[in-house]
Scaffold this motif. Structure first.
Motif, PDB file in Angstrom:
ATOM      1  N   ARG A  72      44.851 108.602  16.095  1.00 53.91           N
ATOM      2  CA  ARG A  72      44.828 107.708  14.959  1.00 53.91           C
ATOM      3  C   ARG A  72      45.157 106.300  15.341  1.00 53.91           C
ATOM      4  N   TYR A  73      46.459 106.085  15.974  1.00 57.39           N
ATOM      5  CA  TYR A  73      46.825 104.771  16.210  1.00 57.39           C
ATOM      6  C   TYR A  73      45.925 104.276  17.134  1.00 57.39           C
ATOM      7  N   ASN A  74      45.580 104.680  18.196  1.00 61.35           N
ATOM      8  CA  ASN A  74      44.715 104.177  19.267  1.00 61.35           C
ATOM      9  C   ASN A  74      43.265 103.584  18.423  1.00 61.35           C
ATOM     10  N   ALA A  75      42.806 104.371  17.710  1.00 61.39           N
ATOM     11  CA  ALA A  75      41.408 104.283  16.904  1.00 61.39           C
ATOM     12  C   ALA A  75      40.356 103.641  17.746  1.00 61.39           C
ATOM     13  N   GLY A  76      40.142 104.302  19.070  1.00 61.91           N
ATOM     14  CA  GLY A  76      39.046 104.053  20.009  1.00 61.91           C
ATOM     15  C   GLY A  76      39.276 102.685  20.929  1.00 61.91           C
ATOM     16  N   LYS A  77      40.591 101.912  20.761  1.00 60.50           N
ATOM     17  CA  LYS A  77      40.745 100.830  21.531  1.00 60.50           C
ATOM     18  C   LYS A  77      40.844 101.157  23.080  1.00 60.50           C
ATOM     19  N   VAL A  78      41.781 102.276  23.370  1.00 57.45           N
ATOM     20  CA  VAL A  78      41.858 102.458  24.565  1.00 57.45           C
ATOM     21  C   VAL A  78      40.815 103.919  24.999  1.00 57.45           C
ATOM     22  N   THR A  79      40.314 103.729  26.061  1.00 64.14           N
ATOM     23  CA  THR A  79      39.372 104.766  26.668  1.00 64.14           C
ATOM     24  C   THR A  79      40.417 105.780  27.792  1.00 64.14           C
TER      25      THR A  79
ATOM     26  N   TYR B 250      53.689 111.033  24.963  1.00 68.79           N
ATOM     27  CA  TYR B 250      53.374 110.014  23.745  1.00 68.79           C
ATOM     28  C   TYR B 250      53.932 108.691  24.039  1.00 68.79           C
ATOM     29  N   LYS B 251      54.735 108.561  24.581  1.00 73.97           N
ATOM     30  CA  LYS B 251      55.402 107.104  24.745  1.00 73.97           C
ATOM     31  C   LYS B 251      54.584 106.069  25.821  1.00 73.97           C
ATOM     32  N   PRO B 252      54.330 106.916  26.784  1.00 70.46           N
ATOM     33  CA  PRO B 252      53.535 106.017  27.897  1.00 70.46           C
ATOM     34  C   PRO B 252      52.221 105.617  27.248  1.00 70.46           C
ATOM     35  N   LEU B 253      51.613 106.559  26.423  1.00 77.90           N
ATOM     36  CA  LEU B 253      50.346 106.322  26.097  1.00 77.90           C
ATOM     37  C   LEU B 253      50.412 105.316  24.826  1.00 77.90           C
ATOM     38  N   PHE B 254      51.546 105.104  24.160  1.00 71.85           N
ATOM     39  CA  PHE B 254      51.692 104.527  23.053  1.00 71.85           C
ATOM     40  C   PHE B 254      51.682 102.927  23.655  1.00 71.85           C
ATOM     41  N   LEU B 255      52.347 102.587  24.904  1.00 71.34           N
ATOM     42  CA  LEU B 255      52.365 101.275  25.422  1.00 71.34           C
ATOM     43  C   LEU B 255      50.964 100.894  25.989  1.00 71.34           C
ATOM     44  N   THR B 256      49.976 101.636  26.054  1.00 70.40           N
ATOM     45  CA  THR B 256      48.955 101.422  26.634  1.00 70.40           C
ATOM     46  C   THR B 256      47.937 100.685  25.589  1.00 70.40           C
ATOM     47  N   VAL B 257      48.123 100.800  23.984  1.00 67.82           N
ATOM     48  CA  VAL B 257      47.526 100.367  23.143  1.00 67.82           C
ATOM     49  C   VAL B 257      47.820  98.779  22.965  1.00 67.82           C
ATOM     50  N   PRO B 258      46.645  97.910  23.007  1.00 72.73           N
ATOM     51  CA  PRO B 258      46.730  96.629  22.573  1.00 72.73           C
ATOM     52  C   PRO B 258      46.887  96.373  21.270  1.00 72.73           C
ATOM     53  N   GLY B 259      47.829  95.267  20.770  1.00 64.44           N
ATOM     54  CA  GLY B 259      47.888  94.901  19.363  1.00 64.44           C
ATOM     55  C   GLY B 259      46.715  94.416  18.904  1.00 64.44           C
ATOM     56  N   TYR B 260      45.839  93.553  19.783  1.00 59.86           N
ATOM     57  CA  TYR B 260      44.403  92.980  19.321  1.00 59.86           C
ATOM     58  C   TYR B 260      43.633  93.231  20.803  1.00 59.86           C
ATOM     59  N   ALA B 261      42.384  93.607  20.475  1.00 58.56           N
ATOM     60  CA  ALA B 261      41.240  94.088  21.629  1.00 58.56           C
ATOM     61  C   ALA B 261      40.238  92.846  21.222  1.00 58.56           C
ATOM     62  N   ARG B 262      40.267  91.883  22.320  1.00 60.38           N
ATOM     63  CA  ARG B 262      39.062  91.060  22.116  1.00 60.38           C
ATOM     64  C   ARG B 262      37.702  91.706  22.518  1.00 60.38           C
ATOM     65  N   ASN B 263      36.615  91.066  21.981  1.00 61.82           N
ATOM     66  CA  ASN B 263      35.230  91.696  22.079  1.00 61.82           C
ATOM     67  C   ASN B 263      34.593  91.785  23.339  1.00 61.82           C
ATOM     68  N   ASP B 264      35.190  91.003  24.523  1.00 63.67           N
ATOM     69  CA  ASP B 264      34.738  90.882  25.705  1.00 63.67           C
ATOM     70  C   ASP B 264      35.570  91.654  26.645  1.00 63.67           C
ATOM     71  N   GLU B 265      36.376  92.545  26.181  1.00 66.84           N
ATOM     72  CA  GLU B 265      37.307  93.373  27.214  1.00 66.84           C
ATOM     73  C   GLU B 265      37.444  94.910  26.706  1.00 66.84           C
ATOM     74  N   VAL B 266      37.765  95.567  27.673  1.00 70.32           N
ATOM     75  CA  VAL B 266      37.944  97.259  27.249  1.00 70.32           C
ATOM     76  C   VAL B 266      39.205  97.403  28.043  1.00 70.32           C
ATOM     77  N   HIS B 267      39.856  98.500  27.448  1.00 73.33           N
ATOM     78  CA  HIS B 267      41.300  99.125  27.803  1.00 73.33           C
ATOM     79  C   HIS B 267      41.016 100.329  28.304  1.00 73.33           C
ATOM     80  N   THR B 268      41.600 100.587  29.493  1.00 77.34           N
ATOM     81  CA  THR B 268      41.377 101.974  29.972  1.00 77.34           C
ATOM     82  C   THR B 268      42.627 102.617  30.233  1.00 77.34           C
ATOM     83  N   ALA B 269      42.988 103.978  30.178  1.00 77.92           N
ATOM     84  CA  ALA B 269      43.928 104.490  30.526  1.00 77.92           C
ATOM     85  C   ALA B 269      43.693 105.728  31.392  1.00 77.92           C
ATOM     86  N   ILE B 270      44.085 105.896  32.621  1.00 79.61           N
ATOM     87  CA  ILE B 270      43.860 106.896  33.442  1.00 79.61           C
ATOM     88  C   ILE B 270      45.245 107.726  33.819  1.00 79.61           C
TER      89      ILE B 270
END
Length: 571
Positions: A395-402, A352-372
């Motif tokens: 629920r916290y991620n809300a689709g921001k990070v793949t 949970y803790k490392p996954l929590f660090l991958t979620v950005p506070g704000y995701a721009r329209n021209d970028e995607v965030h990916t966690a492997i």
């Protein structure tokens, strides 16, 4: 005593009968008198009432008055005047006697007809219509009508647009207008072989009526106004389907294949590698994981950024900020990978803790965030960890990070698969440690060029009775990557054509795809299609389970996956 009572009773009856007979006689006499001499009892009429003045005059005077009123009066000369005639007869006689001066002498003669009755006949007699005969010669009815009944001819005729061509060399036609209305005769129109019509002459057209002002209606925006681009022709559709086993409809898989010449701007990507270093991993697998990450860094695009997090019960991050894919960053990553050591025997992994660090506070329209994530999933053996990742972090991620995950035939692969499916990704299984490097390198190549994110799909059948269900739902739809097919699962009641709508976010615009899908050229699917649909239905049951903690949902999911030898995510 008895006889005296009977005597008085008989006497009373006689008196009553006599009184009744006398009363009846008087009433009958009164009625006859009123009927015969009713005028005697009428109220006297007063002479002041003008409506009843005849009642005050005796019969002789009354006859004289009526005679003076209705018989024709005699003039002083001794001749009787003709009785007044109706107004309609006078109008008809004036109309018949009026004539118009024309060149035809026959029309100036008096019409040979007369009334068939005398004016002095009583008015109460049955009316007889006048009879007349039409002369044998030509008769112009317009010349004998009253002037006020004829519509005057227009004084000025509109100029014709084109003159008809004559048959002879020259032809003169004079227009003759009735002389009833005093107006100057129109000039004759002369036709000739030479037609001289100025090009500037135009017909007299009346003014168009003023337009009714309309309210300010809203203007429908165009695709450019909406910052939307249509790419309907840039994808080919491949359709396979199978009938359901219960006979209630069909299941299908629609694959959208981008054309080779499709060029879309790339979204910048921020990739984070999560390395599980807990004791359950073992040293050999940890070394293979570090080598796989080092090799995968070579496949990153220069415009992307990356970071590395190693974790067990504690976390260690390569850099506070994401680094660009450049030489210095790669050198720093290589040094960080060398320092990663296997955790202690009691150090369990905490996802949970490392996954929590991958979620950005704000995701721009021209970028995607990916966690492997590279792990064995041992942490998911605890129910609290399952809920923390599949419910709280999702629920916290809300689709921001793949989220993508790589495993090696681990016991908790089904739980990892559910976690990645909830967050737009998927799980990849590597059979051996050497295969782990190959699988990770292939994954990075596949996702290195994202072009659209936050996709949503909708299907509308051409049959109003048909229902179509699309999988996965919009919050779990994966991103669109360049040169990669896009697979959509679905269920339908009938094999009628349907229209597929796909929308998503490009770098600076919105993506819009509209395809008409037909089953005429579809291919028959295989068992894999049934497996994928069973997994999608199981994911839906998993979501319900992490919300209400009802084991009934897990039992239903196991029943769906058992025919395909799949394990349920929860036990």
């Amino acid at each position: 005593m008895r006889g005296s009572e009977n005597f008085w009773l008989m006497e009373r009856r006689k008196i009553f009968g006599g009184c009744f007979t006398a009363s009846l006689f008087l009433h009958v006499a009164a009625l006859l008198c009123f009927q015969r001499y009713s005028l005697w009892f009428s109220a006297p009429q007063t002479a002041q009432n003008p409506e009843n003045w005849l009642s005050l005059v005796d019969k002789e005077e009354r006859d004289q008055v009526l005679k003076a009123a209705f018989e024709p009066a005699t003039p002083h000369g001794g001749e009787k005047q003709s009785a007044p005639r109706p107004q309609k007869e006078e109008v008809l006689e004036i109309a018949l006697r009026s004539s118009v001066q024309t060149n035809d002498p026959v029309q100036n003669e008096t019409l040979p007809f007369q009334f068939s009755f005398t004016i002095q006949e009583p008015l109460l007699a049955s009316p007889v219509l006048p009879t007349f005969s039409i002369p044998s010669q030509s008769f112009n009815l317009l010349d004998h009508l009253p002037k006020d009944l004829i519509i005057p001819a227009p004084s000025k005729q509109p100029h014709p647009m084109f003159h008809p061509l004559p048959n002879h060399s020259s032809l003169t036609v004079s227009a003759k207008t009735p002389t009833v209305v005093e107006s100057a005769p129109s000039a004759p129109v002369v036709y000739s072989d030479k037609i001289d019509l100025a090009l500037t002459d135009s017909p007299q057209v009346g003014k168009a009526p003023a337009l009714i002002p309309l309210p300010n209606l809203p203007k429908l925006p165009s695709l450019d106004d909406l910052e939307t681009s249509s790419y309907s022709d840039s994808f080919d559709a491949d359709l396979v389907f199978l009938p359901r086993e219960d006979g209630k409809g069909y299941i299908f898989a629609l694959t959208l294949i981008p054309q080779p010449d499709l060029k879309l701007p790339k979204l910048s990507q921020r990739i984070t590698f999560l390395i599980d270093r807990s004791n359950s991993i073992q040293q050999g697998r940890l070394n293979a994981t570090k080598a796989a990450v080092h090799k995968a860094l070579e496949e990153l695009s220069p415009e992307d950024t990356f970071n590395i997090i190693a974790f067990d019960s504690k976390m260690e991050k390569m850099s506070a900020n994401d680094l660009p894919c450049m030489g210095k960053a790669f050198a720093l990553a290589e040094a960080f990978l060398e320092k990663i050591q296997l955790g202690s025997f009691f150090a369990a992994g905490d996802l949970y803790k490392p996954l929590f660090l991958t979620v950005p506070g704000y995701a721009r329209n021209d970028e995607v965030h990916t966690a492997i994530l590279l792990t064995d999933g041992e942490n998911f053996a605890k129910k609290s960890a399952q809920r923390a990742v599949l419910h709280d972090w999702t629920r916290y991620n809300a689709g921001k990070v793949t989220l993508f995950a790589l495993g090696m035939n681990d016991s908790n692969m089904a739980t990892l698969d559910a976690a990645t499916a909830f967050n737009r990704g998927k799980v990849i299984n590597a059979p051996t440690s050497r295969g782990l490097k190959r699988k990770l390198q292939k994954l990075v190549k596949t996702i290195q060029h994202p072009v659209a994110k936050n996709l949503a799909c909708h299907a509308i059948s051409r049959s109003p009775q048909a229902k179509i269900q699309i999988y996965p739902k919009s919050s779990q739809m994966p991103h669109l990557y360049l040169d990669q097919p896009y697979v959509i699962l679905g269920e339908t009641d009938t094999l009628d054509d349907f229209i597929l709508f796909i929308q998503g976010r490009l770098k600076d615009r919105w993506l819009n795809v509209k395809k008409t899908i037909s089953f005429l050229n579809a291919r028959k699917g295989n068992k894999t299609l049934k497996q994928e649909l069973a997994l999608q239905n199981a994911y839906h049951l998993y979501e319900q389970y992490v919300v209400d903690d009802n084991p009934k949902h897990i039992v239903e999911a196991q029943a769906l996956l058992e025919p395909f030898d799949f394990q349920a995510a929860f036990r």
